[in-house]
Motif scaffolding. Structure first.
Motif, PDB file in Angstrom:
ATOM      1  N   ILE A   1      54.583  47.790  33.970  1.00  0.00           N
ATOM      2  CA  ILE A   1      53.533  47.119  35.412  1.00  0.00           C
ATOM      3  C   ILE A   1      55.007  45.604  35.106  1.00  0.00           C
ATOM      4  O   ILE A   1      55.139  44.639  34.722  1.00  0.00           O
ATOM      5  CB  ILE A   1      52.191  46.017  34.887  1.00  0.00           C
ATOM      6  N   ASN A   2      54.932  45.578  36.676  1.00  0.00           N
ATOM      7  CA  ASN A   2      56.907  44.895  37.524  1.00  0.00           C
ATOM      8  C   ASN A   2      56.913  43.554  37.786  1.00  0.00           C
ATOM      9  O   ASN A   2      54.811  43.632  38.067  1.00  0.00           O
ATOM     10  CB  ASN A   2      57.207  45.619  37.942  1.00  0.00           C
TER      11      ASN A   2
ATOM     12  N   THR B   1      44.815  41.692  32.363  1.00  0.00           N
ATOM     13  CA  THR B   1      43.844  42.368  31.493  1.00  0.00           C
ATOM     14  C   THR B   1      44.406  43.571  31.580  1.00  0.00           C
ATOM     15  O   THR B   1      43.658  44.625  30.466  1.00  0.00           O
ATOM     16  CB  THR B   1      42.646  41.946  32.410  1.00  0.00           C
ATOM     17  N   VAL B   2      44.823  44.165  32.421  1.00  0.00           N
ATOM     18  CA  VAL B   2      44.974  45.622  32.767  1.00  0.00           C
ATOM     19  C   VAL B   2      45.772  46.285  31.845  1.00  0.00           C
ATOM     20  O   VAL B   2      45.487  46.824  30.979  1.00  0.00           O
ATOM     21  CB  VAL B   2      45.515  45.988  34.167  1.00  0.00           C
ATOM     22  N   ALA B   3      47.411  45.482  31.646  1.00  0.00           N
ATOM     23  CA  ALA B   3      48.164  45.686  31.032  1.00  0.00           C
ATOM     24  C   ALA B   3      47.592  45.731  29.097  1.00  0.00           C
ATOM     25  O   ALA B   3      47.888  46.289  28.386  1.00  0.00           O
ATOM     26  CB  ALA B   3      49.299  44.146  30.692  1.00  0.00           C
TER      27      ALA B   3
ATOM     28  N   ALA C   1      53.671  47.193  28.780  1.00  0.00           N
ATOM     29  CA  ALA C   1      54.067  45.628  29.072  1.00  0.00           C
ATOM     30  C   ALA C   1      53.848  45.269  30.705  1.00  0.00           C
ATOM     31  O   ALA C   1      53.601  46.087  31.605  1.00  0.00           O
ATOM     32  CB  ALA C   1      55.611  46.097  28.879  1.00  0.00           C
ATOM     33  N   MET C   2      54.131  43.996  30.238  1.00  0.00           N
ATOM     34  CA  MET C   2      54.465  43.220  32.065  1.00  0.00           C
ATOM     35  C   MET C   2      54.620  42.434  31.973  1.00  0.00           C
ATOM     36  O   MET C   2      55.247  41.521  31.238  1.00  0.00           O
ATOM     37  CB  MET C   2      52.482  42.960  32.037  1.00  0.00           C
TER      38      MET C   2
ATOM     39  N   GLY D   1      58.919  50.430  36.458  1.00  0.00           N
ATOM     40  CA  GLY D   1      58.325  49.554  36.342  1.00  0.00           C
ATOM     41  C   GLY D   1      57.259  50.119  37.747  1.00  0.00           C
ATOM     42  O   GLY D   1      58.030  50.276  39.232  1.00  0.00           O
ATOM     43  N   LEU D   2      56.143  49.677  37.558  1.00  0.00           N
ATOM     44  CA  LEU D   2      55.271  49.592  39.162  1.00  0.00           C
ATOM     45  C   LEU D   2      54.614  47.895  38.881  1.00  0.00           C
ATOM     46  O   LEU D   2      54.248  47.871  38.449  1.00  0.00           O
ATOM     47  CB  LEU D   2      54.090  50.480  38.752  1.00  0.00           C
ATOM     48  N   SER D   3      54.563  47.950  40.654  1.00  0.00           N
ATOM     49  CA  SER D   3      54.211  46.231  41.563  1.00  0.00           C
ATOM     50  C   SER D   3      53.137  46.588  42.393  1.00  0.00           C
ATOM     51  O   SER D   3      52.384  46.996  41.918  1.00  0.00           O
ATOM     52  CB  SER D   3      55.763  45.250  40.966  1.00  0.00           C
TER      53      SER D   3
END
Length: 357
Positions: free
Chosen positions: A62-63, A81-83, A89-90, A280-282
């Motif tokens: 998670i970016n 919480t998702v991470a 990683a976040m 990375g996803l944002s």
């Protein structure tokens, strides 16, 4: 001038407002050659990866997105919480807001509170001091520091920076003096091989090329302008696919990360095939969390993991580095870019033959 907390809220809400599931990031210009015999079982796949000395069970994370206000604290808690529940990683949004105004620190520290044992990356803009970089890492007990490059955003932002003369030298000082890994990332405008060469020359080892095709900060800042719009800059930059191709000469010398317009597991695999260590996803994760909620976002990510296993198997790849031997055909405007910049895209289409696959 609006308070920084209002700006942080605007950035997140406008990122969602402008979110488009089918926005162009040029991944459609990359296609795998299908070979009928993969000669492996799905249970032979291992999705783990590593970069900057950090080991991750999955090749996506998670970016940087959020933080700096009461509302974005809630968003960060959901993302953390998702991470935690998915093992991803976040990265947080820019911690500079908390360095300027300690009353919003909890909108960032909530990430570590909600995910005490996970990998967390702090984030700061270029042009910061070593002292501020250390403060940002300490605040989050962060495992790494992202430094983001966002010149087009600052130019369009009404209250943005106008002095970029010391960015490179200041990043070099931070890289030399930090105790945690430093990741230099764009914010959706992509990178050129010239940029990568400059970063390498000052000791940077890990770079997120973050291309055009996802959240568009020129568009967001232009929307916030009341007059003298800068519409002409909303299409500025290189796509993620183009940026990965620009990075080809450096995939053995730098750890390349990919982000910007990642919307499917296939986009992840294409990025890995072009040498990215992780993806990375944002915007897509933000959209899921805001619209579908935490539980559904967790379920979607678990489905992504399953789909990655399927695609790895189709390609006969047991680990992510095997993907760099797959055959990738480059077409469309991305091919045109490669021809203009003299990037050997044709070699990518026959890698398996070269390696006797």
């Amino acid at each position: 001038m609006k308070p920084a907390t209002n700006r942080k809220n605007e950035h997140v809400s406008l990122a969602e407002h402008f979110y488009q599931a089918d926005n162009d990031s040029s991944f459609a210009d990359l296609q795998f050659v299908h070979h009928s015999f993969s000669e492996m079982q799905t249970n032979e796949t291992n999705l783990a990866t590593s970069f900057a000395g950090l080991v991750m069970s999955f090749p996506f994370y998670i970016n940087a997105m959020s933080g700096g206000s009461k509302w974005t604290k809630q968003v960060n808690e959901k993302l953390a919480t998702v991470a935690r529940e998915t093992g991803l990683a976040m990265a947080t949004g820019s911690v500079s807001a908390a360095l300027k105004d300690p009353t919003v620190s909890d909108s960032f520290t909530i990430v570590r509170e909600a995910n005490p044992n996970g990998l967390v990356f702090a984030n700061l803009g270029a042009g910061q001091t070593v002292e501020n970089a250390k403060r940002a890492v300490d605040l989050l007990q962060a495992d790494a520091l992202q430094i983001h490059l966002n010149t087009p955003q600052e130019i369009v932002m009404p209250e943005g920076d106008r002095d970029f003369s010391n960015w490179l030298s200041e990043i070099g000082q931070i890289v030399q003096q930090m105790d945690v890994p430093v990741i230099v990332k764009e914010v959706g405008f992509g990178m050129s091989r010239e940029t990568l060469q400059l970063l390498r020359s000052i000791g940077v080892k890990t770079v997120d090329i973050s291309g055009k095709g996802g959240t568009n900060f020129a568009q967001i800042e232009n929307y916030r302008r009341k007059d003298y719009k800068l519409d002409l800059l909303e299409d500025w930059g290189q796509t993620t696919a183009v940026s990965l191709l620009e990075a080809q000469p450096y995939t053995s010398e730098l750890e390349i990360l990919s982000s910007g317009g990642i919307r499917t597991p296939l986009d992840v695999v294409k990025s890995l095939a072009l040498g990215a260590k992780a993806v990375g996803l944002s915007g897509h994760i933000l959209h899921l969390v805001l619209k579908e909620g935490v539980d559904d976002t967790i379920q979607t990510i678990e489905h992504w993991k399953e789909q990655l296993v399927s695609i790895f198997t189709l390609l006969g790849c047991r680990v992510s580095t095997d993907l760099q031997q797959t055959d990738v055909v480059v077409t469309g405007q991305t091919k045109d870019w490669c021809e203009a910049r003299q990037i050997d895209y044709q070699a990518l289409a026959k890698r398996s033959a070269k390696n006797n696959h």
